[in-house]
Design an enzyme around this catalytic site. Structure first.
Site, short mmCIF file in Angstrom:
data_model
loop_
_atom_site.label_atom_id
_atom_site.label_comp_id
_atom_site.label_asym_id
_atom_site.label_seq_id
_atom_site.Cartn_x
_atom_site.Cartn_y
_atom_site.Cartn_z
N HIS A 163 -9.41 0.93 0.20
CA HIS A 163 -8.37 1.92 0.80
C HIS A 163 -9.77 3.28 0.98
O HIS A 163 -10.30 3.33 0.68
CB HIS A 163 -7.36 2.19 0.29
CG HIS A 163 -6.35 3.63 0.76
ND1 HIS A 163 -6.52 5.20 0.58
CD2 HIS A 163 -5.65 3.11 0.77
CE1 HIS A 163 -5.91 5.26 1.19
NE2 HIS A 163 -5.27 4.62 1.14
N ASP A 168 2.86 2.29 3.53
CA ASP A 168 1.56 3.70 3.70
C ASP A 168 2.96 4.73 2.70
O ASP A 168 1.98 6.00 3.75
CB ASP A 168 1.14 3.54 4.50
CG ASP A 168 -0.81 4.48 4.29
OD1 ASP A 168 -0.68 5.01 2.67
OD2 ASP A 168 -1.34 4.52 4.94
N GLU A 210 0.75 -0.96 0.15
CA GLU A 210 0.18 0.32 -0.62
C GLU A 210 0.66 1.18 -0.56
O GLU A 210 1.18 1.97 0.94
CB GLU A 210 -1.39 -0.06 1.02
CG GLU A 210 -2.16 1.25 1.15
CD GLU A 210 -2.71 1.93 2.30
OE1 GLU A 210 -2.87 3.00 2.59
OE2 GLU A 210 -3.07 0.49 2.84
#
Length: 379
Positions: A171, A296, A8
């Site tokens: 997401h 992230d 991600e």
């Protein structure tokens, strides 16, 4: 741990704002998130790659920064952003396909069009291993109408994702103007990562599961980040309170619990949630096979995520489970990592986890204090 895979990891296109996409200045003042957030989002092959090398991350799956097409209420504009971003991301990742892949962006205004764009990315472009959807799709003249993908009209999209063996990453994104005004006014600090993101995504994911989508498409795989968006810690209560006598019309299979889908069709990542107790709770609830490492970036620090995983989690889990979370599970959930990008499963030794550290001159395992007679480790 060496050879970690991160799933991600955000990226942006230079002209995103003119297309209705993300503007870094709307999230936080300059310098608050990792220095120059805008520059970090645009960069792939310099600072990002350098930090990957320094921290044992061998591969990143990149995706257009949230909210992407989902935040664009106009159908044509959302489809245009998705198409331009997918073309650009394919071109970028194929400059270095041994280190990067992409998650395709889609407008979800129309399930048939989303299916068509996904097929284009999968079959005509290169470098895609999955798709990312930033929660609900905004629509309507004021942008306040929300489209959710547990509706039967989206089955055509889910059928395509299953047919292509394409995992779908769900997401977070920001709330609509109306919801922001009614729920978050005066408490804006809670509307984003601290609470609002997870609350919206976990409702959507649970809606998809309880609507029977995973039962109708048993090979479909869904992924959520941020240590499961609060779901693992509430699984007992979720399963307990979905009482079939109270909710006889719930479309999920009657002989299943929500927890039954984790590890086979539903998976989580550690993105932006670097808590060892939370990770241990998630493993206890959903199994180590359901958990994958992620960072992230650039909303989170690559070194911070990797120090946590390598040094703190690495002292807590056994070597095999650490490598499964850091690498192996991603290869099973995202088969194109192996088929198209040449990634293979590795042993703990190959990932520099445990074992005899001969490169450091070790000749005997278990000598935590390297001097036989004199204590070197600080008390």
């Amino acid at each position: 741990m060496l050879h970690k895979i991160a799933l991600e990891e955000a990226w942006n296109i230079p002209n995103a704002v003119s297309l209705g996409g993300f503007s870094p200045g709307t999230l936080a003042p300059a310098g608050v998130i990792g220095g120059d957030l805008g520059a970090n989002l645009l960069d792939i092959h310099t600072t990002r790659l350098h930090q990957m090398d320094e921290n044992g991350v061998s591969f990143m799956a990149l995706s257009l920064v949230s909210g992407g097409p989902q935040s664009i209420a106009d159908k044509d504009a959302a489809e245009k952003l998705a198409r331009i971003a997918n073309d650009a991301l394919s071109e970028e990742v194929m400059k270095n396909p041994t280190r990067f892949a992409g998650l395709a962006s889609l407008s979800m205004h129309d399930a048939a069009q989303a299916s068509s764009e996904l097929k284009r990315c999968w079959n005509e472009l290169q470098g895609f291993i999955g798709v990312i959807l930033n929660d609900f799709q905004s629509t309507g003249p004021d942008g306040n109408t929300m489209l959710y993908y547990d509706a039967p009209s989206y089955d055509i999209f889910w059928a395509t994702a299953e047919e292509l063996n394409c995992p779908v990453y769900i997401h977070p994104r920001s709330a609509t103007p109306e919801i922001t005004e009614k729920m978050w006014k005066g408490r804006e600090h809670l509307a984003f990562s601290a609470l609002g993101y997870a609350n919206r995504v976990n409702m959507h994911l649970l809606g998809i599961i309880t609507a029977g989508v995973l039962d109708r498409f048993p090979k479909l795989k869904l992924v959520v980040g941020h240590m499961g968006e609060h779901i693992p810690y509430d699984l007992y209560r979720i399963d307990h309170k979905l009482n079939r006598a109270r909710f006889p019309d719930m479309r999920m299979r009657k002989d299943r619990l929500v927890s039954d889908y984790f590890g086979t069709q539903v998976f989580i990542t550690t993105s932006g949630h670097f808590s060892t107790p939370a990770l241990l709770c998630a493993i206890a609830e959903i199994g180590v096979e359901a958990v994958m490492f992620s960072i992230d970036y650039p909303f989170e620090s690559i070194p911070n995520a990797c120090v946590w995983f390598d040094d703190h989690v690495g002292q807590t889990l056994n070597a095999r489970d650490l490598v499964r979370i850091g690498r192996g599970n991603a290869l099973r959930v995202y088969p194109r990592l192996g088929e198209r990008h040449g990634l293979v499963e590795m042993t703990p030794g190959e990932c520099a986890v445990g074992g005899l550290k001969v490169d450091e001159g070790e000749v005997e395992f278990g000598l935590y204090n390297k001097d036989w007679s004199r204590r070197l480790v600080r008390q």
